[in-house]
Write an enzyme that holds these catalytic residues in place. Structure first.
Site, PDB file in Angstrom:
ATOM      1  N   ASP A   8       0.908  -1.116   0.070  1.00  0.00           N
ATOM      2  CA  ASP A   8      -0.053   0.007  -0.167  1.00  0.00           C
ATOM      3  C   ASP A   8       0.862   1.177  -0.071  1.00  0.00           C
ATOM      4  OD1 ASP A   8      -2.133   1.772   0.574  1.00  0.00           O
ATOM      5  OD2 ASP A   8      -1.613   1.883   2.864  1.00  0.00           O
ATOM      6  N   ASP A  10      -0.240   5.346   0.694  1.00  0.00           N
ATOM      7  CA  ASP A  10      -0.597   6.206   1.772  1.00  0.00           C
ATOM      8  C   ASP A  10      -0.836   5.589   3.461  1.00  0.00           C
ATOM      9  OD1 ASP A  10      -0.907   7.705  -0.334  1.00  0.00           O
ATOM     10  OD2 ASP A  10      -3.039   8.398   0.193  1.00  0.00           O
ATOM     11  N   ASP A 213      -2.044  -0.757   5.822  1.00  0.00           N
ATOM     12  CA  ASP A 213      -2.563  -0.015   7.106  1.00  0.00           C
ATOM     13  C   ASP A 213      -3.823   0.026   7.413  1.00  0.00           C
ATOM     14  OD1 ASP A 213      -2.601   1.867   5.128  1.00  0.00           O
ATOM     15  OD2 ASP A 213      -2.596   3.591   6.868  1.00  0.00           O
TER      16      ASP A 213
HETATM   17 MG   LIG Z   1      -3.073   3.081   3.592  1.00  0.00          MG
END
Ligand SMILES: [Mg+2]
Length: 272
Positions: A8, A10, A213
């Site tokens: 991922d 961001d 996340d």
């Molecule tokens: Mg993310």
């Protein structure tokens, strides 16, 4: 055995607040030197990822817009050679629905819900919401499969999701926005397809690492042998638990860097 990394952006490889990957440079250098495929797996657009790949000095297949599409540079490691669509300099596998279908649904329900997507916003407004520069916000508006949106009344998300399901669409939650997309797509499905393609082209076993996340990373983390969960600033870890999961100690690029360096040390010697 070959190592492959799915990540991922961001809040993971990029810091949540300033979008910097500087603190991950040591591990990125190791990845490049070792020839390990680093497959960016993101809700961002192809145009945004192209710019980031140039800045990182890598050119690898990418999974964009939450698994909406897989774009592989033409001729890359003999991957996806046959019977796939060609677009610009890429061989493409489209998993998601079209952006116009997603936008049509959004327009249809815009009287009933207080909802605004990137297609309703100027780059300056997206820049204000995200902290991206105007130039990068314009790249974020250049969409092919999915629509990030904000809702005036977040408690209406369930009724919106029900209406979306009737039209073959669904809602996923990312770090900053909700995302409207076709039901058939998620990051996990795209990761599975990419792993199969690498296995077919190399004929050797894969060890897949995945780093994320947020909720929209769960399907990706479920598909890899070594899932890594990155903590979110101020919010801590997503409440999930998977076999073999590693919890990064710090948020963003710094936590990403520490885990990747450690894993590559551990895997050295058993990889090709
Ligand atoms: Mg993310």
């Amino acid at each position: 055995m070959q190592v492959i990394i799915f990540t991922d952006l961001d809040g993971s490889l990029l810091n949540h607040e300033d979008y910097s990957f500087t603190e991950a440079m040591p591990s990125l250098d190791r990845i490049k030197q070792s020839g390990i495929p680093l497959i960016i797996t993101t809700s961002k657009t192809r145009r945004e990822v192209e710019l980031l790949q140039r800045e990182m000095g890598i050119r690898e297949p990418v999974i964009v817009e939450n698994g909406g599409g897989i774009f592989s540079p033409r001729g890359y490691r003999n991957l996806m050679m046959e019977s796939k669509e060609q677009k610009d300099d890429y061989t493409v596998i489209e998993i998601g629905t079209t952006y116009s279908k997603v936008r049509d649904f959004l327009k249809k329900i815009s009287l009933r819900f207080d909802i605004r997507g990137f297609g309703d916003m100027a780059p300056a407004e997206i820049a204000g919401l995200t902290g991206l520069t105007i130039e990068r916000a314009a790249l974020a508006k250049d969409r092919e499969f999915t629509e990030p949106f904000i809702m005036g009344r977040p408690d209406e998300i369930d009724s919106l999701s029900e209406l979306a399901a009737e039209e073959g669409l669904k809602v996923a939650r990312g770090g900053r926005f909700h995302h409207l997309m076709g039901v058939a797509q998620d990051k996990g499905k795209a990761v599975r397809i990419v792993c199969d393609l690498f296995r077919q082209s190399s004929g050797i076993e894969l060890t897949a690492i995945g780093l994320g996340d947020s909720e929209n990373d769960l399907a990706m983390l479920e598909q890899v042998g070594i899932p890594v969960l990155i903590p979110r600033p101020g919010k801590g870890y997503l409440d999930i638990r998977l076999p073999g999961m590693i919890w990064a100690k710090e948020a963003g690029a710094r936590g990403w860097n520490d885990v990747v360096l450690r894993l590559l040390d551990e895997l050295r010697g058993i990889t090709t």
